[in-house]
Write a protein that holds these residues in place. Sequence first.
Motif, PDB file in Angstrom:
ATOM      1  N   ILE A  83      -0.919   5.478 -22.037  1.00 29.54           N
ATOM      2  CA  ILE A  83      -1.187   5.423 -23.481  1.00 29.54           C
ATOM      3  C   ILE A  83      -2.326   4.463 -23.801  1.00 29.54           C
ATOM      4  CG2 ILE A  83       0.659   3.684 -23.809  1.00 29.54           C
ATOM      5  CD1 ILE A  83      -0.462   6.384 -26.361  1.00 29.54           C
ATOM      6  N   THR A  84      -2.561   3.507 -22.931  1.00 26.91           N
ATOM      7  CA  THR A  84      -3.647   2.546 -23.181  1.00 26.91           C
ATOM      8  C   THR A  84      -5.007   3.118 -22.809  1.00 26.91           C
ATOM      9  OG1 THR A  84      -3.446   1.598 -20.957  1.00 26.91           O
ATOM     10  CG2 THR A  84      -2.111   0.592 -22.700  1.00 26.91           C
ATOM     11  N   ASN A  85      -5.037   4.261 -22.127  1.00 27.05           N
ATOM     12  CA  ASN A  85      -6.309   4.814 -21.656  1.00 27.05           C
ATOM     13  C   ASN A  85      -6.813   5.881 -22.630  1.00 27.05           C
ATOM     14  OD1 ASN A  85      -8.502   5.615 -20.212  1.00 27.05           O
ATOM     15  ND2 ASN A  85      -7.400   5.999 -18.285  1.00 27.05           N
ATOM     16  N   ARG A  86      -7.183   5.443 -23.847  1.00 27.92           N
ATOM     17  CA  ARG A  86      -7.618   6.387 -24.878  1.00 27.92           C
ATOM     18  C   ARG A  86      -8.874   7.146 -24.470  1.00 27.92           C
ATOM     19  NH1 ARG A  86      -5.289   6.741 -30.007  1.00 27.92           N
ATOM     20  NH2 ARG A  86      -3.258   5.755 -29.815  1.00 27.92           N
ATOM     21  N   LYS A  87      -9.708   6.488 -23.660  1.00 30.32           N
ATOM     22  CA  LYS A  87     -10.934   7.155 -23.222  1.00 30.32           C
ATOM     23  C   LYS A  87     -10.578   8.425 -22.430  1.00 30.32           C
ATOM     24  CE  LYS A  87     -15.213   6.048 -20.720  1.00 30.32           C
ATOM     25  NZ  LYS A  87     -14.906   6.498 -19.358  1.00 30.32           N
ATOM     26  N   ALA A  88      -9.652   8.304 -21.500  1.00 30.73           N
ATOM     27  CA  ALA A  88      -9.255   9.471 -20.690  1.00 30.73           C
ATOM     28  C   ALA A  88      -8.614  10.540 -21.569  1.00 30.73           C
ATOM     29  CB  ALA A  88      -8.292   9.043 -19.587  1.00 30.73           C
ATOM     30  N   ILE A  89      -7.801  10.108 -22.536  1.00 34.11           N
ATOM     31  CA  ILE A  89      -7.151  11.070 -23.437  1.00 34.11           C
ATOM     32  C   ILE A  89      -8.207  11.825 -24.241  1.00 34.11           C
ATOM     33  CG2 ILE A  89      -5.632  11.286 -25.454  1.00 34.11           C
ATOM     34  CD1 ILE A  89      -4.074   8.798 -24.310  1.00 34.11           C
ATOM     35  N   ASP A  90      -9.174  11.089 -24.780  1.00 31.70           N
ATOM     36  CA  ASP A  90     -10.205  11.728 -25.606  1.00 31.70           C
ATOM     37  C   ASP A  90     -11.093  12.661 -24.782  1.00 31.70           C
ATOM     38  OD1 ASP A  90      -9.363  10.705 -28.039  1.00 31.70           O
ATOM     39  OD2 ASP A  90     -10.530   8.856 -27.823  1.00 31.70           O
ATOM     40  N   GLU A  91     -11.410  12.249 -23.566  1.00 30.52           N
ATOM     41  CA  GLU A  91     -12.213  13.125 -22.697  1.00 30.52           C
ATOM     42  C   GLU A  91     -11.462  14.416 -22.389  1.00 30.52           C
ATOM     43  OE1 GLU A  91     -14.770   9.773 -20.200  1.00 30.52           O
ATOM     44  OE2 GLU A  91     -13.372  11.092 -19.138  1.00 30.52           O
ATOM     45  N   LEU A  92     -10.183  14.268 -22.173  1.00 29.50           N
ATOM     46  CA  LEU A  92      -9.376  15.440 -21.848  1.00 29.50           C
ATOM     47  C   LEU A  92      -9.300  16.384 -23.050  1.00 29.50           C
ATOM     48  CD1 LEU A  92      -7.680  16.829 -19.713  1.00 29.50           C
ATOM     49  CD2 LEU A  92      -5.842  15.200 -20.177  1.00 29.50           C
ATOM     50  N   ILE A  93      -9.066  15.818 -24.230  1.00 28.89           N
ATOM     51  CA  ILE A  93      -9.017  16.650 -25.442  1.00 28.89           C
ATOM     52  C   ILE A  93     -10.371  17.342 -25.646  1.00 28.89           C
ATOM     53  CG2 ILE A  93      -8.849  16.608 -27.969  1.00 28.89           C
ATOM     54  CD1 ILE A  93      -6.769  14.367 -27.672  1.00 28.89           C
ATOM     55  N   HIS A  94     -11.440  16.587 -25.435  1.00 28.81           N
ATOM     56  CA  HIS A  94     -12.779  17.158 -25.596  1.00 28.81           C
ATOM     57  C   HIS A  94     -12.979  18.335 -24.644  1.00 28.81           C
ATOM     58  CE1 HIS A  94     -17.014  17.235 -26.658  1.00 28.81           C
ATOM     59  NE2 HIS A  94     -17.297  17.286 -25.351  1.00 28.81           N
ATOM     60  N   SER A  95     -12.553  18.172 -23.415  1.00 30.97           N
ATOM     61  CA  SER A  95     -12.733  19.258 -22.428  1.00 30.97           C
ATOM     62  C   SER A  95     -11.931  20.492 -22.848  1.00 30.97           C
ATOM     63  CB  SER A  95     -12.325  18.792 -21.026  1.00 30.97           C
ATOM     64  OG  SER A  95     -10.911  18.662 -20.921  1.00 30.97           O
ATOM     65  N   ILE A  96     -10.796  20.266 -23.437  1.00 31.61           N
ATOM     66  CA  ILE A  96      -9.971  21.390 -23.890  1.00 31.61           C
ATOM     67  C   ILE A  96     -10.631  22.080 -25.085  1.00 31.61           C
ATOM     68  CG2 ILE A  96      -7.734  21.971 -24.940  1.00 31.61           C
ATOM     69  CD1 ILE A  96      -6.546  19.650 -23.157  1.00 31.61           C
ATOM     70  N   GLN A  97     -11.239  21.275 -25.950  1.00 28.94           N
ATOM     71  CA  GLN A  97     -11.899  21.859 -27.124  1.00 28.94           C
ATOM     72  C   GLN A  97     -13.076  22.747 -26.733  1.00 28.94           C
ATOM     73  OE1 GLN A  97     -12.477  18.155 -29.141  1.00 28.94           O
ATOM     74  NE2 GLN A  97     -10.662  18.392 -30.464  1.00 28.94           N
ATOM     75  N   GLN A  98     -13.653  22.488 -25.567  1.00 27.35           N
ATOM     76  CA  GLN A  98     -14.775  23.314 -25.098  1.00 27.35           C
ATOM     77  C   GLN A  98     -14.302  24.636 -24.497  1.00 27.35           C
ATOM     78  OE1 GLN A  98     -17.837  21.886 -25.736  1.00 27.35           O
ATOM     79  NE2 GLN A  98     -16.445  20.364 -26.610  1.00 27.35           N
ATOM     80  N   SER A  99     -13.002  24.766 -24.298  1.00 27.97           N
ATOM     81  CA  SER A  99     -12.487  25.914 -23.556  1.00 27.97           C
ATOM     82  C   SER A  99     -12.340  27.146 -24.439  1.00 27.97           C
ATOM     83  CB  SER A  99     -11.114  25.542 -22.970  1.00 27.97           C
ATOM     84  OG  SER A  99     -10.371  26.695 -22.669  1.00 27.97           O
ATOM     85  N   ASP A 100     -12.520  28.324 -23.833  1.00 29.04           N
ATOM     86  CA  ASP A 100     -12.277  29.593 -24.533  1.00 29.04           C
ATOM     87  C   ASP A 100     -10.782  29.863 -24.649  1.00 29.04           C
ATOM     88  OD1 ASP A 100     -14.980  30.037 -24.500  1.00 29.04           O
ATOM     89  OD2 ASP A 100     -14.905  31.242 -22.643  1.00 29.04           O
ATOM     90  N   LYS A 101     -10.069  29.564 -23.577  1.00 25.21           N
ATOM     91  CA  LYS A 101      -8.690  30.053 -23.491  1.00 25.21           C
ATOM     92  C   LYS A 101      -7.636  28.989 -23.733  1.00 25.21           C
ATOM     93  CE  LYS A 101     -10.038  33.777 -20.443  1.00 25.21           C
ATOM     94  NZ  LYS A 101     -10.882  33.574 -19.271  1.00 25.21           N
ATOM     95  N   VAL A 102      -8.020  27.740 -23.492  1.00 26.23           N
ATOM     96  CA  VAL A 102      -7.019  26.685 -23.608  1.00 26.23           C
ATOM     97  C   VAL A 102      -7.080  26.049 -24.994  1.00 26.23           C
ATOM     98  CG1 VAL A 102      -6.097  24.573 -22.576  1.00 26.23           C
ATOM     99  CG2 VAL A 102      -7.369  26.195 -21.145  1.00 26.23           C
ATOM    100  N   SER A 103      -5.935  25.990 -25.635  1.00 27.85           N
ATOM    101  CA  SER A 103      -5.885  25.279 -26.918  1.00 27.85           C
ATOM    102  C   SER A 103      -4.982  24.054 -26.764  1.00 27.85           C
ATOM    103  CB  SER A 103      -5.354  26.201 -28.017  1.00 27.85           C
ATOM    104  OG  SER A 103      -4.055  26.621 -27.697  1.00 27.85           O
ATOM    105  N   PHE A 104      -5.317  23.018 -27.477  1.00 34.47           N
ATOM    106  CA  PHE A 104      -4.571  21.766 -27.359  1.00 34.47           C
ATOM    107  C   PHE A 104      -3.302  21.847 -28.195  1.00 34.47           C
ATOM    108  CE2 PHE A 104      -4.215  17.136 -28.758  1.00 34.47           C
ATOM    109  CZ  PHE A 104      -3.497  16.775 -27.626  1.00 34.47           C
TER     110      PHE A 104
END
Lengths: 355, 355
Positions: free
Chosen positions: A136-157
């Motif tokens: 939970i303290t690693n917001r950078k990793a969380i945000d990067e992961l959400i960003h990568s999902i937002q770029q996806s055609d098929k994966v929704s967060f």
Amino acid sequence: MFQKPTLIVDPERCRRNIRRIAEKASRHNLTFRPHFKTHQSLEIGRWFRDYPIDGITVSSTSMARYFADGGWDDITIAFPFYEGMLGELKELEKEASLRLFLHHPSHASVIDAALNNPVHAYIEIDAGYGRSGISITNRKAIDELIHSIQQSDKVSFHGFYIHDGGTYQARGTEQILDRVSDSYRALQQLKADYPEAKTSLGDTPSASVLNEFDGIDEITPGNFVFYDWMQVQIGSCSPDDVAVFASLPMAQKLSNNKAIIHGGAVHMSKDFILSGEARNYGQVMLRSGNNFSELPNTFLAALSQEHGTVTGDIQAIMDSGEPVWVCPIHSCLTANLFETYHTLEGETIEKRILS
Amino acid sequence: MFQKPTLIVDPERCRRNIRRIAEKASRHNLTFRPHFKTHQSLEIGRWFRDYPIDGITVSSTSMARYFADGGWDDITIAFPFYEGMLGELKELEKEASLRLFLHHPSHASVIDAALNNPVHAYIEIDAGYGRSGISITNRKAIDELIHSIQQSDKVSFHGFYIHDGGTYQARGTEQILDRVSDSYRALQQLKADYPEAKTSLGDTPSASVLNEFDGIDEITPGNFVFYDWMQVQIGSCSPDDVAVFASLPMAQKLSNNKAIIHGGAVHMSKDFILSGEARNYGQVMLRSGNNFSELPNTFLAALSQEHGTVTGDIQAIMDSGEPVWVCPIHSCLTANLFETYHTLEGETIEKRILS
């Protein structure tokens, strides 16, 4: 039925356990996605159909396959995604809507390339339990992961998931609430920061005793369907809620306080709790009709492959004229070891065999 | 093959392990009655047919049924007899000559009344290990039991059996010999006092390291076919003798010294050894062709149902480009949890499923 090691399920108690959590979810506007890894049974799964269930949770692609074949079409695979899953996921996506636990920014594009249908992504969060998930303290990793999902055609967060196994160390409601508080606050904070995301809490002790769910959208407990002797110690349930008992033949009385029974590690698994200094691999119970009561200070003190060593009041067991009834310490692992369930009424309940 | 948890068997090592014990038995004029509870496989059982095998040992009537159906016709059920066994024994006696572990003077007459064919009786002796059997100091009970067998029409007295699980606590040949010495002396004394009786010693560490068998007629080890990491620690075998490894997918690298793999209690079982203060539920190995070498200080430190937590040199695993190879702590229990075995050459070896 009592001639060999047998696992007995009490359908009435199971249904009561299911109803209790389902109604609690409904009262608190929670989506209930029960974890089916404990019972691994299509028939017991059907008992959940009396309630609005949006989908189920499992812990492997092969378990997902079993339940998808049984008609479940919204399945969360609550295990960190890895590429080896893709072969089975390609088959599974034909039958069910899938929710996966992504944890690396490469995963969304890997899934885009391999699968054909939409996939929902959870991000598993570690708020201190220390098993899997992103801290939970690693917001950078969380945000990067959400960003990568937002770029996806098929994966929704879809949202955030926490399984707080720390509650298994608790004893009593207060300690459960104390243990889960970091996870609870983490989900509330995530809900505040990412209001579109769903928040999901996984463990049975919390689902059993929490009465406030502010900021929580979903619960995914599994063990509650059976409970077990560990959950009784934790305080998640009363002894009368436990819905699974092993019937194990008495093999050799060695003394007034020691006997060998046919019930070993291949029946019970080797999880234990401590009774003082002694390991307790299973609590001996006395049966009266459908009711089971604790035989004090009498438990499975050692297990080898097929031998169980019971210490305690052996005479009380002999006097009962019954097989040795043992309440499992960890019902998920015990249930996994039996080929079928039986009921005291003589019915057989089919289940999945092996993971 | 490496997309999901898989149990790999090395047939060459198995055959070498079998040959080593079979030849030792032959050198010392011992009857070899291998315990088949470890592999639970008809195919692996056939690998024993290269040697003179008088019969096999199993730990339940249902395991006896599996091997009787596969053509084995002299089967010792090395578990304390109990009346619930009779239903299956009535079927088994049609196919195989049975050896049972009697421990109460009533058993012979119970068997006379229930079965049709001759049965051979072992008396299990406890020389200090403290699990099942009659205490070596209780000569009265032993004599009463022998007397009751002598009165029987169908039951004949075969001999005495000791499984000395105490050797599992030993580390090194000297400690194994020290631990087993009470059992060894007990069998020698029984042989002197009952010269017609056969004497049988059961455990893998003793069978592996003993080089004198004065007064011993039979050995019945089982684990040696695979060995495991516990046996390496005990000193029963070298790491190169271990013939079974789990291939477990890497799921989530959490840090340089911690990762989640797909391999939990439902794959490995929960037996552990201590590495210092830490529990070791499985030793991580690196593979080179058919050879596996220990990755130091890297092991399964925690298991939940399907999650395994590996601590240690995660980068070395990632660099190998391989799944996570784990040497089981207790191969009997790990093998019991897998549906089939595989070989590195891509073959499948069938086995019995669940006990």
